[in-house]
Write a protein that holds these residues in place. Sequence first.
Motif, PDB file in Angstrom:
ATOM      1  N   ALA A  39      13.540   0.847   3.043  1.00  8.80           N
ATOM      2  CA  ALA A  39      12.498   0.990   2.036  1.00  8.80           C
ATOM      3  C   ALA A  39      11.127   1.167   2.672  1.00  8.80           C
ATOM      4  N   THR A  40      10.899   0.521   3.813  1.00 10.88           N
ATOM      5  CA  THR A  40       9.621   0.664   4.513  1.00 10.88           C
ATOM      6  C   THR A  40       9.434   2.088   5.013  1.00 10.88           C
ATOM      7  N   VAL A  41      10.473   2.670   5.573  1.00 11.58           N
ATOM      8  CA  VAL A  41      10.396   4.060   6.030  1.00 11.58           C
ATOM      9  C   VAL A  41      10.251   5.001   4.832  1.00 11.58           C
ATOM     10  N   ASP A  42      11.003   4.753   3.767  1.00 12.74           N
ATOM     11  CA  ASP A  42      10.895   5.579   2.566  1.00 12.74           C
ATOM     12  C   ASP A  42       9.467   5.605   2.044  1.00 12.74           C
ATOM     13  N   ARG A  43       8.813   4.445   2.103  1.00 17.08           N
ATOM     14  CA  ARG A  43       7.474   4.291   1.532  1.00 17.08           C
ATOM     15  C   ARG A  43       6.444   5.186   2.213  1.00 17.08           C
ATOM     16  N   LEU A  44       6.702   5.551   3.445  1.00 16.28           N
ATOM     17  CA  LEU A  44       5.758   6.394   4.185  1.00 16.28           C
ATOM     18  C   LEU A  44       5.660   7.791   3.588  1.00 16.28           C
ATOM     19  N   ILE A 115       6.367  -3.404  -1.531  1.00 21.03           N
ATOM     20  CA  ILE A 115       5.116  -2.748  -1.918  1.00 21.03           C
ATOM     21  C   ILE A 115       5.416  -1.701  -2.985  1.00 21.03           C
ATOM     22  N   GLN A 116       4.674  -1.742  -4.055  1.00 24.69           N
ATOM     23  CA  GLN A 116       4.816  -0.783  -5.153  1.00 24.69           C
ATOM     24  C   GLN A 116       3.445  -0.468  -5.741  1.00 24.69           C
ATOM     25  N   PRO A 117       3.245   0.755  -6.233  1.00 21.09           N
ATOM     26  CA  PRO A 117       4.105   1.923  -6.067  1.00 21.09           C
ATOM     27  C   PRO A 117       3.824   2.606  -4.738  1.00 21.09           C
ATOM     28  N   PRO A 118       4.751   3.371  -4.205  1.00 19.15           N
ATOM     29  CA  PRO A 118       4.530   4.019  -2.909  1.00 19.15           C
ATOM     30  C   PRO A 118       3.354   4.982  -2.909  1.00 19.15           C
ATOM     31  N   GLU A 119       3.074   5.606  -4.055  1.00 15.84           N
ATOM     32  CA  GLU A 119       1.955   6.555  -4.119  1.00 15.84           C
ATOM     33  C   GLU A 119       0.622   5.857  -3.866  1.00 15.84           C
ATOM     34  N   ALA A 120       0.474   4.643  -4.397  1.00 18.65           N
ATOM     35  CA  ALA A 120      -0.757   3.885  -4.178  1.00 18.65           C
ATOM     36  C   ALA A 120      -0.868   3.450  -2.724  1.00 18.65           C
ATOM     37  N   PHE A 121       0.266   3.072  -2.132  1.00 18.72           N
ATOM     38  CA  PHE A 121       0.275   2.706  -0.713  1.00 18.72           C
ATOM     39  C   PHE A 121      -0.155   3.893   0.142  1.00 18.72           C
ATOM     40  N   GLN A 122       0.410   5.057  -0.120  1.00 22.46           N
ATOM     41  CA  GLN A 122       0.080   6.244   0.668  1.00 22.46           C
ATOM     42  C   GLN A 122      -1.394   6.618   0.518  1.00 22.46           C
ATOM     43  N   ALA A 123      -1.936   6.499  -0.685  1.00 16.83           N
ATOM     44  CA  ALA A 123      -3.346   6.809  -0.898  1.00 16.83           C
ATOM     45  C   ALA A 123      -4.239   5.861  -0.113  1.00 16.83           C
ATOM     46  N   ALA A 124      -3.857   4.587  -0.068  1.00 16.65           N
ATOM     47  CA  ALA A 124      -4.639   3.598   0.676  1.00 16.65           C
ATOM     48  C   ALA A 124      -4.604   3.889   2.171  1.00 16.65           C
ATOM     49  N   ILE A 125      -3.449   4.290   2.676  1.00 16.07           N
ATOM     50  CA  ILE A 125      -3.345   4.614   4.105  1.00 16.07           C
ATOM     51  C   ILE A 125      -4.206   5.840   4.416  1.00 16.07           C
ATOM     52  N   ARG A 126      -4.191   6.828   3.544  1.00 16.69           N
ATOM     53  CA  ARG A 126      -5.025   8.016   3.773  1.00 16.69           C
ATOM     54  C   ARG A 126      -6.502   7.644   3.791  1.00 16.69           C
ATOM     55  N   GLN A 127      -6.901   6.751   2.915  1.00 13.70           N
ATOM     56  CA  GLN A 127      -8.290   6.309   2.920  1.00 13.70           C
ATOM     57  C   GLN A 127      -8.628   5.635   4.250  1.00 13.70           C
ATOM     58  N   TRP A 279       1.983  -6.175  -3.733  1.00 10.67           N
ATOM     59  CA  TRP A 279       2.483  -6.541  -2.403  1.00 10.67           C
ATOM     60  C   TRP A 279       3.082  -7.932  -2.428  1.00 10.67           C
ATOM     61  N   ASP A 280       4.158  -8.111  -1.678  1.00 10.02           N
ATOM     62  CA  ASP A 280       4.695  -9.443  -1.412  1.00 10.02           C
ATOM     63  C   ASP A 280       5.366  -9.395  -0.052  1.00 10.02           C
ATOM     64  N   ASP A 281       5.149 -10.430   0.750  1.00  9.19           N
ATOM     65  CA  ASP A 281       5.739 -10.417   2.090  1.00  9.19           C
ATOM     66  C   ASP A 281       7.195 -10.880   2.085  1.00  9.19           C
ATOM     67  N   VAL A 282       7.715 -11.281   0.939  1.00 12.88           N
ATOM     68  CA  VAL A 282       9.114 -11.712   0.794  1.00 12.88           C
ATOM     69  C   VAL A 282       9.481 -12.674   1.919  1.00 12.88           C
ATOM     70  N   GLY A 283       8.668 -13.706   2.064  1.00 16.39           N
ATOM     71  CA  GLY A 283       8.919 -14.662   3.136  1.00 16.39           C
ATOM     72  C   GLY A 283       9.841 -15.789   2.754  1.00 16.39           C
TER      73      GLY A 283
END
Length: 367
Positions: A39-44, A115-127, A279-283
């Motif tokens: 899922a982490t790789v998919d999220r990229l 982490i959800q949704p992946p689109e928001a994650f990707q936008a944050a990384i681009r920023q 986000w949750d670290d699922v610890g």
Amino acid sequence: MLHAVIMAGGSGTRFWPLSRVARPKQLLDLIGGRTMIQATVDRLGELAAAERTWIITNRSLTLPIAEQLPELARERIVGEPCKRDTAPAVGLAAQFVLRDDPDATLVVMPADHLIQPPEAFQAAIRQAVALVDAQPETLVTFGIKPTYAAETFGYIERGPTRSQRSEIRGQDVNDANAFEVARFREKPARSIAEEYVASGKFYWNSGIFVWKARTILDAIALYEPEMHEYLRTIGAAIGQPNFASVLDRDFTAIRGKSIDFAVMERYQPVAVIEAPFKWDDVGSWQALARSVGVDSAGNAALGKHLGIRTTGSIVRSTNEHLVVTLGMKDCIVVHTPDATLVADKQQEEAIRDVVKALEERGWRDYL
């Protein structure tokens, strides 16, 4: 170019008996569909192609990770000879990436977050990438707006809003959600955590970073010169016949330290972006319950469960094995083919003590 570094060396002891040495949390399908590392790789998404994705893990896990991620070349899955925390892992990844891309930017993340949704994650990384492109000396992290007074997370105290604007794919973007970091705070007592949340100035520390590979290595050299020297020697041996022996010798000699202690708490400038994603670290099992939700009695179940006069409990089984709880309150029940855990939910942190006790008894078949 952007390269992804996924840190996947954790043992996940708090998820025993489901998480084991040979198959820790990041290799498990905890919720359904994909394992956490998949899922982490998919999220990229399109952020980093397979040839620009790196996994840093325990050497014993390289084969099972390769089986789960067949799209990655084997040389992209780097096995550490021993556990030395996140700063050496980050430095090792930077050495590998710089061999092919001297101007590389890295996004560094754990393999076991939800982490959800992946689109928001990707936008944050681009920023964050745009911010680093504009100011290559800046280290960027992501802060999670706290929803409760967590004692198990580190915190980031934000400073002033950054005044710059960044360009993301040619579009001018206002960095209104990007701040200078005032300081990092360690895991607090509940009363302190409550003060942090009430102030509105603190974020949970996500452990996700964006920076130039050269910048993070220079920072390690500045604050941890001995560690950097070992990493430099390892980097010089990459691709050479003696690489394996150099890695074993020099990586083992490093004194382990987290990237937060080694660099982030000492370096300037550091920016924090308020994460626009969930986000949750699922610890822990309780974290997993937050993700799957609970029924009207406050129970969270994964697998077949019949709860009678049962409240506030977490049950993990399979659809082929029924777990029945009767008159239970605030319990954790985890069934696996060779071991079953029944625990008071309030003593969840002590699951690590179970693993230690099994080690002391020599019951390695259950580890």
